[in-house]
Design a protein around this motif. Sequence first.
Motif, PDB file in Angstrom:
ATOM      1  N   PRO A 201       0.820  -1.237   0.000  1.00  0.00           N
ATOM      2  CA  PRO A 201       0.000   0.000   0.000  1.00  0.00           C
ATOM      3  C   PRO A 201       0.841   1.269   0.000  1.00  0.00           C
ATOM      4  N   GLY A 202       1.964   1.280   0.737  1.00  0.00           N
ATOM      5  CA  GLY A 202       2.822   2.471   0.733  1.00  0.00           C
ATOM      6  C   GLY A 202       3.438   2.742  -0.620  1.00  0.00           C
ATOM      7  N   MET A 203       3.877   1.692  -1.275  1.00  0.00           N
ATOM      8  CA  MET A 203       4.450   1.865  -2.603  1.00  0.00           C
ATOM      9  C   MET A 203       3.416   2.404  -3.570  1.00  0.00           C
ATOM     10  N   LEU A 204       2.193   1.887  -3.487  1.00  0.00           N
ATOM     11  CA  LEU A 204       1.131   2.385  -4.371  1.00  0.00           C
ATOM     12  C   LEU A 204       0.826   3.854  -4.092  1.00  0.00           C
ATOM     13  N   LEU A 205       0.848   4.251  -2.811  1.00  0.00           N
ATOM     14  CA  LEU A 205       0.560   5.636  -2.471  1.00  0.00           C
ATOM     15  C   LEU A 205       1.655   6.555  -3.015  1.00  0.00           C
ATOM     16  N   CYS A 206       2.899   6.147  -2.868  1.00  0.00           N
ATOM     17  CA  CYS A 206       3.992   6.962  -3.403  1.00  0.00           C
ATOM     18  C   CYS A 206       3.895   7.085  -4.919  1.00  0.00           C
ATOM     19  N   LEU A 207       3.602   6.008  -5.566  1.00  0.00           N
ATOM     20  CA  LEU A 207       3.471   6.054  -7.015  1.00  0.00           C
ATOM     21  C   LEU A 207       2.340   6.978  -7.439  1.00  0.00           C
ATOM     22  N   PHE A 208       1.246   6.947  -6.678  1.00  0.00           N
ATOM     23  CA  PHE A 208       0.109   7.825  -7.010  1.00  0.00           C
ATOM     24  C   PHE A 208       0.495   9.296  -6.839  1.00  0.00           C
ATOM     25  N   VAL A 209       1.257   9.639  -5.751  1.00  0.00           N
ATOM     26  CA  VAL A 209       1.673  11.035  -5.520  1.00  0.00           C
ATOM     27  C   VAL A 209       2.613  11.502  -6.627  1.00  0.00           C
ATOM     28  N   LEU A 210       3.529  10.627  -7.033  1.00  0.00           N
ATOM     29  CA  LEU A 210       4.457  11.002  -8.103  1.00  0.00           C
ATOM     30  C   LEU A 210       3.701  11.274  -9.398  1.00  0.00           C
ATOM     31  N   VAL A 211       2.745  10.413  -9.740  1.00  0.00           N
ATOM     32  CA  VAL A 211       1.968  10.641 -10.977  1.00  0.00           C
ATOM     33  C   VAL A 211       1.188  11.936 -10.876  1.00  0.00           C
ATOM     34  N   LEU A 212       0.640  12.242  -9.688  1.00  0.00           N
ATOM     35  CA  LEU A 212      -0.137  13.470  -9.520  1.00  0.00           C
ATOM     36  C   LEU A 212       0.754  14.698  -9.680  1.00  0.00           C
ATOM     37  N   LEU A 213       1.950  14.683  -9.084  1.00  0.00           N
ATOM     38  CA  LEU A 213       2.866  15.822  -9.215  1.00  0.00           C
ATOM     39  C   LEU A 213       3.287  16.006 -10.667  1.00  0.00           C
TER      40      LEU A 213
END
Length: 460
Positions: free
Chosen positions: A434-446
């Motif tokens: 879940p943490g990896m998915l959250l980080c990936l989502f933040v990077l895509v959003l930025l």
Amino acid sequence: MEPPSLTDYMMAVQHPRLCFPDDDVLAASTTVLDALGPVTGSGVFGCVFRFTSEDGALTWAVKCFTSHSDARADRYRKICAALAELRPAEERWLVPMEFAPEGVLVGGRRWPLVKMPWRPAAPLLDWVERWKDNPAALRAVAADFTAVVGRMGELGIAHGDLQHGNILISAPRRVQLIDYDAMYVPALAGTARPERGHRNYQRPQPVGYGPRMDRFPARVIQLSLLGLAADAELWDRLREDDDRLLLGQEDFEDPGGSEALAALADSPDPQVRDITARLLADLRSPHDLLPPLAAVVVEPALSPVTPARPRPAPVRDTASEAPAGQPTGPRTDEAQGGEPQQEPRREAEPEPKPEPEPEPEPEPEPRTEPGPQPQPHRAPQPQPPQQPQSASFATAARAAERPVPTAERPVPAAARSRSTRRTPVRRNRRLLRPGMLLCLFVLVLLLGLLVALFLVAPPW
């Protein structure tokens, strides 16, 4: 003096107030007309007319006689007295009857009549024509008819002319009997039989007037209904006219050459074959020795067959043993005639433990000889302290992730040792996803925001 003819009655009943001077109910009624006039039905001894009350709520059937009999009045008085002691609510086959020795006025003279309430029911032939392709309905009527005949035998009563025209089928598939001209009651013992009955339902030999005279025609009717329930094609194949069910007088006179009796003797229903054999024996036996009707055996409903569950594990070489991994429970064994059998249980095969993520099931470990089993959960001799640490760590991890106690079902030692070594690593990986998915989502959003700013306000 001869009674009035059918035409005389038809003219008279069109004026109820004149022809029924002593019956206020019939005098105030209206004659029901059909395409041929007011007559509803006619036979050898009389004719039947139908009348309704002024509001149309009540309907009666009135029978007027076209033949003379000196014993008719006395016989009807005794029949009415015997039937009056019965309760129509309990004897559902019974239709209440009233006899008036001087009830109808025709040609300036009074003549007897019989009055019954009109029943909204179908004659037997019409009912069978409609339901001949429904075996359950035919068997239900055959069972009810058998019960009615048996009940009349208990009362010492016989109808005297059991045939399709005197049997009505009302809802829900109940049998009612009408036309009591030839009925026998105990008070008529020793008297002569008033009529022989329908030729397609009676034995060729004369039958005496008594409580057993219905046994042969009742068997003919029961056999016809059950024979049709077993094979509906007999209805169109065997009937030569509309004055019978399946059997007729020629079948009783020459049973050896009867196609209908041969077809019933070869019926797929064993009960039909038995009744056919009994009917052939009745033709050779004295009428006072005929046995009563046997109860109708209603076929049980068949339950659908449940398909077998797939077996995940391979089958062992030994045919008598169950496949490895097969859950214990009742099954149908074809070799044992469909009786429930219990699957053998292998002690060495652990039951799969439910996990959030499926793990490969360990291969079965067959045992060939009894003896002490290896204990893989024990740690190697050079490192004895590592096993308690690993076990405690696995226990803590399981307790943290699942609130359900792990000791609900005993786990074999082999399975427990494997889970001890692998479970912490696999579950720690799951916690990171879940943490990896959250980080990936933040990077895509930025990245998306940067692209949007670049497009809206380019640096140049």
